[in-house]
Write a protein that holds these residues in place. Sequence first.
Motif, PDB file in Angstrom:
ATOM      1  N   LEU A 149       0.812  -1.212   0.000  1.00  0.00           N
ATOM      2  CA  LEU A 149       0.000   0.000   0.000  1.00  0.00           C
ATOM      3  C   LEU A 149       0.850   1.268   0.000  1.00  0.00           C
ATOM      4  O   LEU A 149       0.351   2.353  -0.260  1.00  0.00           O
ATOM      5  N   HIS A 150       2.153   1.107   0.258  1.00  0.00           N
ATOM      6  CA  HIS A 150       3.019   2.288   0.299  1.00  0.00           C
ATOM      7  C   HIS A 150       3.338   2.830  -1.085  1.00  0.00           C
ATOM      8  O   HIS A 150       3.803   3.964  -1.211  1.00  0.00           O
ATOM      9  N   ILE A 151       3.085   2.044  -2.124  1.00  0.00           N
ATOM     10  CA  ILE A 151       3.467   2.464  -3.477  1.00  0.00           C
ATOM     11  C   ILE A 151       2.735   3.753  -3.847  1.00  0.00           C
ATOM     12  O   ILE A 151       1.513   3.814  -3.812  1.00  0.00           O
ATOM     13  N   GLY A 152       3.484   4.753  -4.224  1.00  0.00           N
ATOM     14  CA  GLY A 152       2.908   6.040  -4.598  1.00  0.00           C
ATOM     15  C   GLY A 152       2.810   6.987  -3.425  1.00  0.00           C
ATOM     16  O   GLY A 152       3.233   8.143  -3.500  1.00  0.00           O
ATOM     17  N   ILE A 153       2.258   6.504  -2.313  1.00  0.00           N
ATOM     18  CA  ILE A 153       2.074   7.364  -1.144  1.00  0.00           C
ATOM     19  C   ILE A 153       3.376   7.514  -0.360  1.00  0.00           C
ATOM     20  O   ILE A 153       3.494   8.392   0.495  1.00  0.00           O
ATOM     21  N   ASP A 154       4.384   6.687  -0.667  1.00  0.00           N
ATOM     22  CA  ASP A 154       5.658   6.807   0.043  1.00  0.00           C
ATOM     23  C   ASP A 154       6.314   8.158  -0.205  1.00  0.00           C
ATOM     24  O   ASP A 154       7.075   8.652   0.627  1.00  0.00           O
ATOM     25  N   ARG A 155       6.007   8.784  -1.340  1.00  0.00           N
ATOM     26  CA  ARG A 155       6.542  10.120  -1.603  1.00  0.00           C
ATOM     27  C   ARG A 155       5.980  11.136  -0.606  1.00  0.00           C
ATOM     28  O   ARG A 155       6.649  12.094  -0.222  1.00  0.00           O
ATOM     29  N   VAL A 156       4.734  10.915  -0.199  1.00  0.00           N
ATOM     30  CA  VAL A 156       4.118  11.776   0.810  1.00  0.00           C
ATOM     31  C   VAL A 156       4.838  11.606   2.142  1.00  0.00           C
ATOM     32  O   VAL A 156       5.150  12.584   2.834  1.00  0.00           O
ATOM     33  N   TRP A 157       5.122  10.373   2.510  1.00  0.00           N
ATOM     34  CA  TRP A 157       5.808  10.104   3.771  1.00  0.00           C
ATOM     35  C   TRP A 157       7.212  10.705   3.785  1.00  0.00           C
ATOM     36  O   TRP A 157       7.666  11.232   4.805  1.00  0.00           O
TER      37      TRP A 157
END
Length: 366
Positions: free
Chosen positions: A269-277
């Motif tokens: 689920l981190h794919i893509g949203i890891d940039r936000v983190w």
Amino acid sequence: MFVLGAGASAAAKAPLGSNFMDKARSLLRGGDLHLEDAGAFRLVFKARDALKAVHSKADLDLTNIEVLFSAFEMAALFGRLGSLSEEEVQSLPGAMRRLISRTVELSMEFPILSSPMQGSPEAKRGGEWTSGTFPKLMPPLPYESFSDLLVKISKRNWDTVSVITFNYDLGIDFALHFEGIPYRYGFSQDSAKTIDLLKLHGSLNWGRCAMCKEVMSLDMRECLKRLKIRAAGSMKFPVSEDLRLLQHCGSQLKSEPLIVPPTWNKGTLHIGIDRVWKKAARHLSEAEYIFVIGYSYPPTDEFFRYLYALGTIGDGWLEKVMVFNPDQEVGERIKKLLGPLARDKFAALTNGFDTAIPYISKFSFS
């Protein structure tokens, strides 16, 4: 920088972790849910009943939405949960996301300004205030005041302020749009001078391409165009169904918002949203002031422990860490997270979001 939790949206009637399932059950019993939504709600409650059997061997808080969400994600990974069929177990994460998104959308109230006489639009500049059309959808309380605070602190140098939020709702997003404050979610690497609005657990207006996993967001202006605003009072602002209007890799996105469970191992689920983190970690490392409002730092979200510990490594000079929460125990929990230097700069107050805003506005920011 600001860190917002569910308590920040409580005044707008958004559900909290402790009463989320009660609100969801009320919606199901009310009989107003669409057929697909009702099916998802029933599956979630069926799975929760199946979890009750763990009480003899394990301790799980089955009233807490975050505990349930995490448990269902793990059940899907293991492929089993009591007497539920394998198909039901695999459907649980999607059903839970639908329950979360619909419960938030059908609970949160956005006030309506029926005429200019009820407010003072002449004192405002930019955003939706430039439109002379009424009735007008307004930001939920107290997000309009919060956006005014961001203007004051930043002096319109938008990239000097950032907001991290654990909330899925659109309270802060809409308030920034309404006031004409530029913001971005952190998906892209552009260098535009905007406020970084970093939603660590996802958002009701985020979707993900099934093919390439690219994260996309609905445009707030387009969502408002499709909304039929009542003459007065308040109304809901549902947007998740509009995710189907987004296209990527030649196909439509599903109407399932990107919502990430509050577990340490968030898997694929981190794919893509890891940039936000990553951007959240960078902002923590550079922050001089950290204001934590309405966030309870639940034990289920170990992710934030490591985000804070690793993110605050940097050359930034920390001036103040302040926690605003009516629950005094929250301040003690967050204080234990801090190192010696940060503890010397720490303070905890029992203010809610509405009274924290004027308190912070009195600070002198260089």
